[in-house]
Design a protein around this motif. Structure first.
Motif, PDB file in Angstrom:
ATOM      1  N   ARG A 197      24.105 -65.187  -8.963  1.00  0.00           N
ATOM      2  CA  ARG A 197      24.144 -66.549  -8.519  1.00  0.00           C
ATOM      3  C   ARG A 197      23.848 -66.796  -6.882  1.00  0.00           C
ATOM      4  O   ARG A 197      23.355 -67.494  -6.586  1.00  0.00           O
ATOM      5  CB  ARG A 197      25.384 -67.479  -8.628  1.00  0.00           C
ATOM      6  CG  ARG A 197      25.412 -67.615 -10.131  1.00  0.00           C
ATOM      7  CD  ARG A 197      26.985 -68.303 -10.608  1.00  0.00           C
ATOM      8  NE  ARG A 197      27.237 -68.453 -11.816  1.00  0.00           N
ATOM      9  CZ  ARG A 197      28.518 -68.704 -12.691  1.00  0.00           C
ATOM     10  NH1 ARG A 197      29.464 -68.596 -11.571  1.00  0.00           N
ATOM     11  NH2 ARG A 197      28.533 -68.986 -13.777  1.00  0.00           N
ATOM     12  N   THR A 198      24.263 -65.610  -6.337  1.00  0.00           N
ATOM     13  CA  THR A 198      24.158 -65.813  -4.582  1.00  0.00           C
ATOM     14  C   THR A 198      23.187 -64.690  -4.350  1.00  0.00           C
ATOM     15  O   THR A 198      22.084 -65.247  -3.948  1.00  0.00           O
ATOM     16  CB  THR A 198      25.670 -65.450  -4.291  1.00  0.00           C
ATOM     17  OG1 THR A 198      26.010 -64.169  -4.777  1.00  0.00           O
ATOM     18  CG2 THR A 198      26.586 -66.551  -4.475  1.00  0.00           C
ATOM     19  N   ASP A 199      23.449 -63.529  -4.193  1.00  0.00           N
ATOM     20  CA  ASP A 199      22.549 -62.513  -3.750  1.00  0.00           C
ATOM     21  C   ASP A 199      21.444 -61.953  -4.322  1.00  0.00           C
ATOM     22  O   ASP A 199      20.596 -61.361  -3.827  1.00  0.00           O
ATOM     23  CB  ASP A 199      23.475 -61.128  -2.970  1.00  0.00           C
ATOM     24  CG  ASP A 199      24.085 -61.689  -1.778  1.00  0.00           C
ATOM     25  OD1 ASP A 199      23.739 -62.381  -0.978  1.00  0.00           O
ATOM     26  OD2 ASP A 199      24.890 -60.773  -1.152  1.00  0.00           O
ATOM     27  N   TRP A 200      21.492 -62.212  -5.894  1.00  0.00           N
ATOM     28  CA  TRP A 200      20.498 -61.721  -6.626  1.00  0.00           C
ATOM     29  C   TRP A 200      19.679 -62.884  -7.256  1.00  0.00           C
ATOM     30  O   TRP A 200      20.475 -64.055  -7.583  1.00  0.00           O
ATOM     31  CB  TRP A 200      21.104 -60.830  -7.777  1.00  0.00           C
ATOM     32  CG  TRP A 200      21.374 -59.654  -7.532  1.00  0.00           C
ATOM     33  CD1 TRP A 200      21.456 -58.881  -5.971  1.00  0.00           C
ATOM     34  CD2 TRP A 200      21.517 -58.343  -8.201  1.00  0.00           C
ATOM     35  NE1 TRP A 200      22.073 -57.701  -6.096  1.00  0.00           N
ATOM     36  CE2 TRP A 200      22.085 -57.094  -7.550  1.00  0.00           C
ATOM     37  CE3 TRP A 200      21.484 -58.038  -9.656  1.00  0.00           C
ATOM     38  CZ2 TRP A 200      22.241 -55.943  -8.033  1.00  0.00           C
ATOM     39  CZ3 TRP A 200      21.984 -56.998 -10.217  1.00  0.00           C
ATOM     40  CH2 TRP A 200      22.273 -56.019  -9.403  1.00  0.00           C
ATOM     41  N   ALA A 201      18.379 -62.631  -7.627  1.00  0.00           N
ATOM     42  CA  ALA A 201      17.795 -63.598  -8.340  1.00  0.00           C
ATOM     43  C   ALA A 201      16.789 -62.915  -9.301  1.00  0.00           C
ATOM     44  O   ALA A 201      16.114 -61.972  -8.968  1.00  0.00           O
ATOM     45  CB  ALA A 201      16.866 -64.489  -7.301  1.00  0.00           C
ATOM     46  N   PHE A 202      16.409 -63.672 -10.187  1.00  0.00           N
ATOM     47  CA  PHE A 202      15.385 -63.067 -11.213  1.00  0.00           C
ATOM     48  C   PHE A 202      14.440 -63.838 -11.648  1.00  0.00           C
ATOM     49  O   PHE A 202      14.802 -65.080 -12.428  1.00  0.00           O
ATOM     50  CB  PHE A 202      16.250 -62.370 -12.468  1.00  0.00           C
ATOM     51  CG  PHE A 202      15.667 -61.602 -13.549  1.00  0.00           C
ATOM     52  CD1 PHE A 202      15.865 -60.451 -13.514  1.00  0.00           C
ATOM     53  CD2 PHE A 202      14.550 -61.862 -14.343  1.00  0.00           C
ATOM     54  CE1 PHE A 202      15.008 -59.243 -14.128  1.00  0.00           C
ATOM     55  CE2 PHE A 202      13.649 -61.229 -14.996  1.00  0.00           C
ATOM     56  CZ  PHE A 202      14.233 -59.911 -15.062  1.00  0.00           C
ATOM     57  N   VAL A 203      13.062 -63.751 -11.390  1.00  0.00           N
ATOM     58  CA  VAL A 203      11.968 -64.596 -11.889  1.00  0.00           C
ATOM     59  C   VAL A 203      11.094 -63.970 -13.096  1.00  0.00           C
ATOM     60  O   VAL A 203      10.813 -62.702 -13.052  1.00  0.00           O
ATOM     61  CB  VAL A 203      10.904 -64.402 -10.503  1.00  0.00           C
ATOM     62  CG1 VAL A 203       9.737 -65.204 -10.789  1.00  0.00           C
ATOM     63  CG2 VAL A 203      11.571 -64.991  -9.253  1.00  0.00           C
ATOM     64  N   HIS A 204      11.397 -64.836 -14.062  1.00  0.00           N
ATOM     65  CA  HIS A 204      10.998 -64.438 -15.323  1.00  0.00           C
ATOM     66  C   HIS A 204       9.425 -64.492 -15.306  1.00  0.00           C
ATOM     67  O   HIS A 204       8.799 -65.358 -14.904  1.00  0.00           O
ATOM     68  CB  HIS A 204      11.604 -64.926 -16.582  1.00  0.00           C
ATOM     69  CG  HIS A 204      12.936 -64.950 -16.765  1.00  0.00           C
ATOM     70  ND1 HIS A 204      13.539 -64.060 -17.430  1.00  0.00           N
ATOM     71  CD2 HIS A 204      13.994 -65.434 -16.041  1.00  0.00           C
ATOM     72  CE1 HIS A 204      14.862 -64.065 -17.367  1.00  0.00           C
ATOM     73  NE2 HIS A 204      15.184 -64.808 -16.536  1.00  0.00           N
ATOM     74  N   GLN A 205       8.824 -63.556 -16.210  1.00  0.00           N
ATOM     75  CA  GLN A 205       7.088 -63.742 -16.613  1.00  0.00           C
ATOM     76  C   GLN A 205       7.037 -65.002 -17.116  1.00  0.00           C
ATOM     77  O   GLN A 205       6.070 -65.827 -16.653  1.00  0.00           O
ATOM     78  CB  GLN A 205       6.716 -62.581 -17.267  1.00  0.00           C
ATOM     79  CG  GLN A 205       5.211 -62.944 -17.829  1.00  0.00           C
ATOM     80  CD  GLN A 205       4.682 -62.028 -18.693  1.00  0.00           C
ATOM     81  OE1 GLN A 205       5.384 -60.976 -19.049  1.00  0.00           O
ATOM     82  NE2 GLN A 205       3.648 -62.000 -19.121  1.00  0.00           N
ATOM     83  N   ASN A 206       7.833 -65.601 -18.234  1.00  0.00           N
ATOM     84  CA  ASN A 206       7.553 -66.844 -18.753  1.00  0.00           C
ATOM     85  C   ASN A 206       8.455 -67.789 -17.890  1.00  0.00           C
ATOM     86  O   ASN A 206       9.875 -67.776 -18.205  1.00  0.00           O
ATOM     87  CB  ASN A 206       7.734 -66.986 -20.088  1.00  0.00           C
ATOM     88  CG  ASN A 206       7.738 -68.088 -20.865  1.00  0.00           C
ATOM     89  OD1 ASN A 206       7.938 -69.255 -20.286  1.00  0.00           O
ATOM     90  ND2 ASN A 206       7.894 -68.250 -22.314  1.00  0.00           N
ATOM     91  N   ALA A 207       8.142 -68.947 -17.233  1.00  0.00           N
ATOM     92  CA  ALA A 207       9.025 -69.720 -16.454  1.00  0.00           C
ATOM     93  C   ALA A 207      10.051 -70.165 -17.331  1.00  0.00           C
ATOM     94  O   ALA A 207      11.226 -70.696 -16.767  1.00  0.00           O
ATOM     95  CB  ALA A 207       8.332 -70.758 -15.743  1.00  0.00           C
ATOM     96  N   ARG A 208       9.849 -70.673 -18.524  1.00  0.00           N
ATOM     97  CA  ARG A 208      10.729 -71.186 -19.618  1.00  0.00           C
ATOM     98  C   ARG A 208      12.027 -70.542 -19.574  1.00  0.00           C
ATOM     99  O   ARG A 208      13.088 -71.125 -19.875  1.00  0.00           O
ATOM    100  CB  ARG A 208      10.057 -71.614 -20.730  1.00  0.00           C
ATOM    101  CG  ARG A 208       8.890 -72.601 -20.544  1.00  0.00           C
ATOM    102  CD  ARG A 208       8.210 -72.794 -21.963  1.00  0.00           C
ATOM    103  NE  ARG A 208       7.350 -73.912 -21.915  1.00  0.00           N
ATOM    104  CZ  ARG A 208       7.251 -75.244 -22.567  1.00  0.00           C
ATOM    105  NH1 ARG A 208       8.478 -75.158 -23.088  1.00  0.00           N
ATOM    106  NH2 ARG A 208       6.513 -76.232 -22.412  1.00  0.00           N
ATOM    107  N   ASP A 209      11.849 -69.238 -19.539  1.00  0.00           N
ATOM    108  CA  ASP A 209      13.136 -68.306 -19.896  1.00  0.00           C
ATOM    109  C   ASP A 209      14.058 -68.468 -18.638  1.00  0.00           C
ATOM    110  O   ASP A 209      14.956 -67.968 -18.684  1.00  0.00           O
ATOM    111  CB  ASP A 209      12.729 -66.765 -19.951  1.00  0.00           C
ATOM    112  CG  ASP A 209      11.890 -66.460 -21.095  1.00  0.00           C
ATOM    113  OD1 ASP A 209      12.013 -67.506 -21.986  1.00  0.00           O
ATOM    114  OD2 ASP A 209      10.914 -65.735 -21.158  1.00  0.00           O
ATOM    115  N   GLY A 210      13.376 -68.974 -17.316  1.00  0.00           N
ATOM    116  CA  GLY A 210      14.229 -69.224 -16.096  1.00  0.00           C
ATOM    117  C   GLY A 210      14.597 -70.394 -15.908  1.00  0.00           C
ATOM    118  O   GLY A 210      14.870 -70.894 -14.646  1.00  0.00           O
ATOM    119  N   LEU A 211      14.227 -71.469 -16.683  1.00  0.00           N
ATOM    120  CA  LEU A 211      14.197 -72.893 -16.294  1.00  0.00           C
ATOM    121  C   LEU A 211      15.296 -73.554 -17.460  1.00  0.00           C
ATOM    122  O   LEU A 211      15.302 -73.013 -18.513  1.00  0.00           O
ATOM    123  CB  LEU A 211      13.099 -73.522 -16.082  1.00  0.00           C
ATOM    124  CG  LEU A 211      11.985 -73.235 -14.971  1.00  0.00           C
ATOM    125  CD1 LEU A 211      10.778 -73.899 -15.153  1.00  0.00           C
ATOM    126  CD2 LEU A 211      12.843 -73.584 -13.530  1.00  0.00           C
TER     127      LEU A 211
END
Length: 256
Positions: A86-100
């Motif tokens: 939640r703080t120092d790491w972030a993950f951007v998924h190929q399919n935005a719906r998986d990350g929203l």
């Protein structure tokens, strides 16, 4: 300089099949590492092991934490790993719906991550969400719209805002431009490059698109059959590939 992230001997099997084998590298603050290879090469398995989404069979993932210095993430407690995510790491998924969160507004998607690290003042959260929507080129008057009302490119930009609002030091990106139209890809890449440089982010970018790593990555690892077959500075690897597989990847792009 202490590496921000150290991978040591990461290995993952799926039954008899090797996902990734004995992968080691160092990633330094402010550096972007690209990982390329065809489908099944092991790049997504490696990313999932690094990001804690998969448990490797062997190896270490050592992160230079703010409070306690280098720690093996794989041996952290689950609450400590969640807080890191939640703080120092972030993950951007190929399919935005998986990350929203598709059922809540754009502003709430960004605000949720702030609330996860302790923000409680509604006005401040909404102000920061509005600011971040602007930074990813989403108009302020769309703050109460839900993601399903957005185009694919806008959804991906919203996912980026949700991830970066807490100021992470390391971002994992899984095919961040995959599935988008070429013109939308170019705009998103330009945005990502600007944010990475502006925020001094470290990032690990998995992609099959050599143009993406050419634009974003300082260094490059080429994977085949779960193994790293070539690594080096991005321009060096792409302009003068040494391994036969890398030469095939580069030549296939040039022939298109």
């Amino acid at each position: 300089m202490t590496p921000l992230l150290q991978a040591r001997g990461l290995t993952k099997h799926y039954g008899a099949r090797l996902g990734c084998g004995n992968v080691s590298f160092d990633l330094y603050p402010g550096e972007v590492m690209g990982i390329v290879g065809e489908s099944g090469s092991g790049k997504s398995t490696l990313l999932s092991c690094l990001a804690g989404h998969l448990s490797p069979d062997a190896g270490e993932v050592i992160f230079d934490t703010r409070d306690h210095g280098p720690q093996d993430v794989l041996r952290m407690s689950e609450p400590a790993r969640r807080m890191l995510g939640r703080t120092d790491w972030a993950f951007v998924h190929q399919n935005a719906r998986d990350g929203l969160r598709m059922g809540v507004s754009a502003g709430a998607n960004v605000g949720e991550r702030l609330m996860a690290v302790g923000a409680r003042h509604y006005g401040d959260i909404r102000e920061q969400a509005t600011d971040w929507l602007g930074r990813v080129e989403i108009a302020a008057d769309r703050i109460d719209d839900r993601p399903r009302a957005f185009s694919g490119g806008m959804q991906q930009r919203l996912q980026i805002a949700r991830n970066l609002v807490t100021g992470p030091r390391l971002v994992f990106m899984d095919e961040p431009t995959g599935g988008l139209d070429v013109s939308v890809q170019a705009r998103l890449l330009d945005l990502l490059r600007g944010l990475v440089r502006e925020m001094g982010l470290s990032a690990i970018v998995v992609t099959h698109d050599l143009a993406v790593v050419r634009l974003l990555a300082d260094r490059l690892m080429v994977m085949k059959g779960g193994a790293v077959v070539e690594a080096g500075l991005t321009d060096q690897v792409l302009d003068d590939p040494q391994h036969g597989y890398t030469q095939l990847l580069v030549s296939s792009v040039l022939q298109v």
